[in-house]
Design an enzyme around this catalytic site. Structure first.
Site, PDB file in Angstrom:
ATOM      1  N   SER A 144       0.899  -1.211  -0.064  1.00 22.98           N
ATOM      2  CA  SER A 144       0.084  -0.023  -0.011  1.00 22.98           C
ATOM      3  C   SER A 144       0.821   1.256  -0.127  1.00 22.98           C
ATOM      4  CB  SER A 144      -0.865   0.042   1.307  1.00 22.98           C
ATOM      5  OG  SER A 144      -1.966  -0.629   1.032  1.00 22.98           O
ATOM      6  N   LYS A 147       0.322   3.848  -2.788  1.00 22.41           N
ATOM      7  CA  LYS A 147      -1.033   4.829  -2.660  1.00 22.41           C
ATOM      8  C   LYS A 147      -0.521   6.180  -2.846  1.00 22.41           C
ATOM      9  CE  LYS A 147      -4.601   1.999  -0.562  1.00 22.41           C
ATOM     10  NZ  LYS A 147      -4.122   0.622  -0.416  1.00 22.41           N
ATOM     11  N   SER A 201      -5.948   3.209   4.374  1.00 21.71           N
ATOM     12  CA  SER A 201      -5.576   2.506   3.394  1.00 21.71           C
ATOM     13  C   SER A 201      -6.556   1.937   2.433  1.00 21.71           C
ATOM     14  CB  SER A 201      -4.331   1.554   3.753  1.00 21.71           C
ATOM     15  OG  SER A 201      -3.531   1.144   2.683  1.00 21.71           O
TER      16      SER A 201
END
Length: 438
Positions: A144, A147, A201
């Site tokens: 993640s 991102k 997230s």
């Protein structure tokens, strides 16, 4: 005289082509006397201490200096994917000392803490100096923390006050993966979607933002824009396949690339505000019969590290724990990036905090490389390869990386051969001229 001029011109051509030239002394080389011993730097005959490095793969002469590793319990994980073939030019971005699979730190500085991360890097957000790292250009799986690339790409494109509707396609995420709790048909401000992405997230939030920023091509266009932005930033080892960081074939990054991406994010005031937000309320959706609820920032650095600026956590079974965190102290702003960490004996953010402490302990100006500026590598280069721009996976290496030294030496060898041929032709012409005059 003509021969001397041609020789000087040949040297200038080699230098302009970026080829290696002989040096009186090489970089300082580090050794580890023992598991608890300090990293030392051998003198290289330079007045200014250089970085403690393992040598570049192109030389093939010096083994990498081992990174301090913390013992971690054995964990079951899927087989790691084969990374793309190593590209010498990409591994040398930021300076030749960073082209190592091992440890690179300033000579004479404190030894960095032992962590479980496979690779990491600490850099100054303001000056761009790289303070040290472990395998900074080694390929890793992002999870993640990808991102952040989505944020660097889409924050300038999207109006945070615009209200958008979540689609069924946005909700197409891996079952059991991280989600913030948006619902199909729900209407949310883009700012709320950003906070759902960065605090919790949310993978569905990533899909929404990539779709909105991708224009007529939707999410695929968003992923393509992410890869174009990575290329612009100089993150040449980064390739996104999913906007959220959920594992995808051919999806890779490096600790160095993550630092470039994080620097771009922290340059945005809106991102800095989002990254330090502790809580946010997701509004109710009466039409979908869902109540409002509150979300919290899951990055513990925000709560537990003095001077924290925020960052991003990540985890998948394949990537293990990944982390990006930043903090300020004494007028300095540092960022840490790490890939492939295990949560024991310390969690990802705790390992990041320990590396930040180490970075702040180094004197100002201590550096082993630098973060390139956005657009620096693409100012005179061609556009990114079509494969990287489409969002499609790059093929994985079937038999491991190619030998960097051969690739690095071949263009220069060909150039030198051409120059030698030119010099030979000049000498032959001079000999024949003398014969005709006699």
């Amino acid at each position: 005289m003509k021969v001397r001029l041609l020789t000087a011109a040949a040297t200038a051509v080699i230098l302009g082509a970026g080829g290696p030239v002989p040096a009186v002394a090489g970089p300082a080389v580090s050794g580890l006397p023992g598991p608890a011993g300090p990293v030392t730097s051998a003198s290289a005959g330079s007045a200014t201490p250089g970085p403690a490095v393992s040598g570049t793969p192109a030389s093939g002469l010096v083994p990498p200096v081992p990174c301090p590793k913390a013992p971690a319990p054995r964990m079951s994980r899927p087989p790691r994917p084969s990374p793309p073939p190593a590209v010498p030019q990409e591994r040398a971005v930021g300076g030749p000392a960073l082209d190592t699979a091992g440890l690179v730190v300033p000579a004479g500085g404190a030894r960095p803490p032992a962590v479980t991360a496979i690779s990491w890097l600490v850099a100054d957000l303001d000056t761009g100096q790289v303070l040290g790292g472990c395998g900074p250009h080694e390929y890793g799986t992002p999870a993640s923390v990808q991102k952040l690339l989505l944020a660097a790409t889409m924050l300038p494109r999207l109006d945070p006050q615009q209200v958008v509707t979540v689609t069924d396609g946005d909700m197409d995420i891996e079952p059991g993966s991280s989600a913030v709790g948006l619902v199909a048909g729900g209407r949310y401000r883009i700012e709320t979607v950003w906070l759902g992405l960065l605090l919790q997230s949310g993978n569905e939030a990533a899909n929404v933002l990539a779709r909105l920023g991708g224009g007529s091509d939707g999410m695929a266009g968003g992923v393509r824009a992410m890869n174009e932005e990575a290329h612009r930033l100089g993150a040449l080892q980064t390739h996104a396949v999913t906007p959220s960081g959920l594992d995808g074939k051919g999806q890779f990054t490096s600790a160095y690339d993550l630092a470039l991406i994080a620097r771009a994010c922290f340059a945005e005031p809106t991102f800095r505000r989002y990254a330090l937000t502790e809580t946010h309320r997701i509004p109710a959706q009466p039409a979908q019969r869902t109540k409002g609820f509150e979300i919290q920032n899951e990055n513990q650095l925000v709560y537990r590290y003095p001077g924290a600026l925020g960052g991003k956590t990540g985890f998948t079974d394949l990537a293990r724990h990944t982390y990006v965190g930043a903090a300020q102290r004494g007028g300095r702003r540092l960022v840490v990036t790490l890939l492939g960490a295990e949560p024991q004996p310390a969690r990802g953010w705790e390992q990041g905090a320990a590396l930040l402490d180490w970075g702040f302990s180094l004197p100002r100006g201590a550096a082993v490389g630098r973060l390139v500026e956005p657009g620096e590598l693409t100012a005179s280069a061609a556009s990114p390869p079509a494969l990287a721009a489409t969002g499609e996976p790059r093929p994985a290496a079937a038999s491991g990386p190619i030998e960097d030294g051969l690739v690095a030496r071949w263009p220069v060898a060909a150039l030198v051969a051409a120059i030698v041929g030119l010099l030979g032709a000049v000498l032959l012409w001079r000999r024949r001229s003398r014969q005709r005059r006699s």
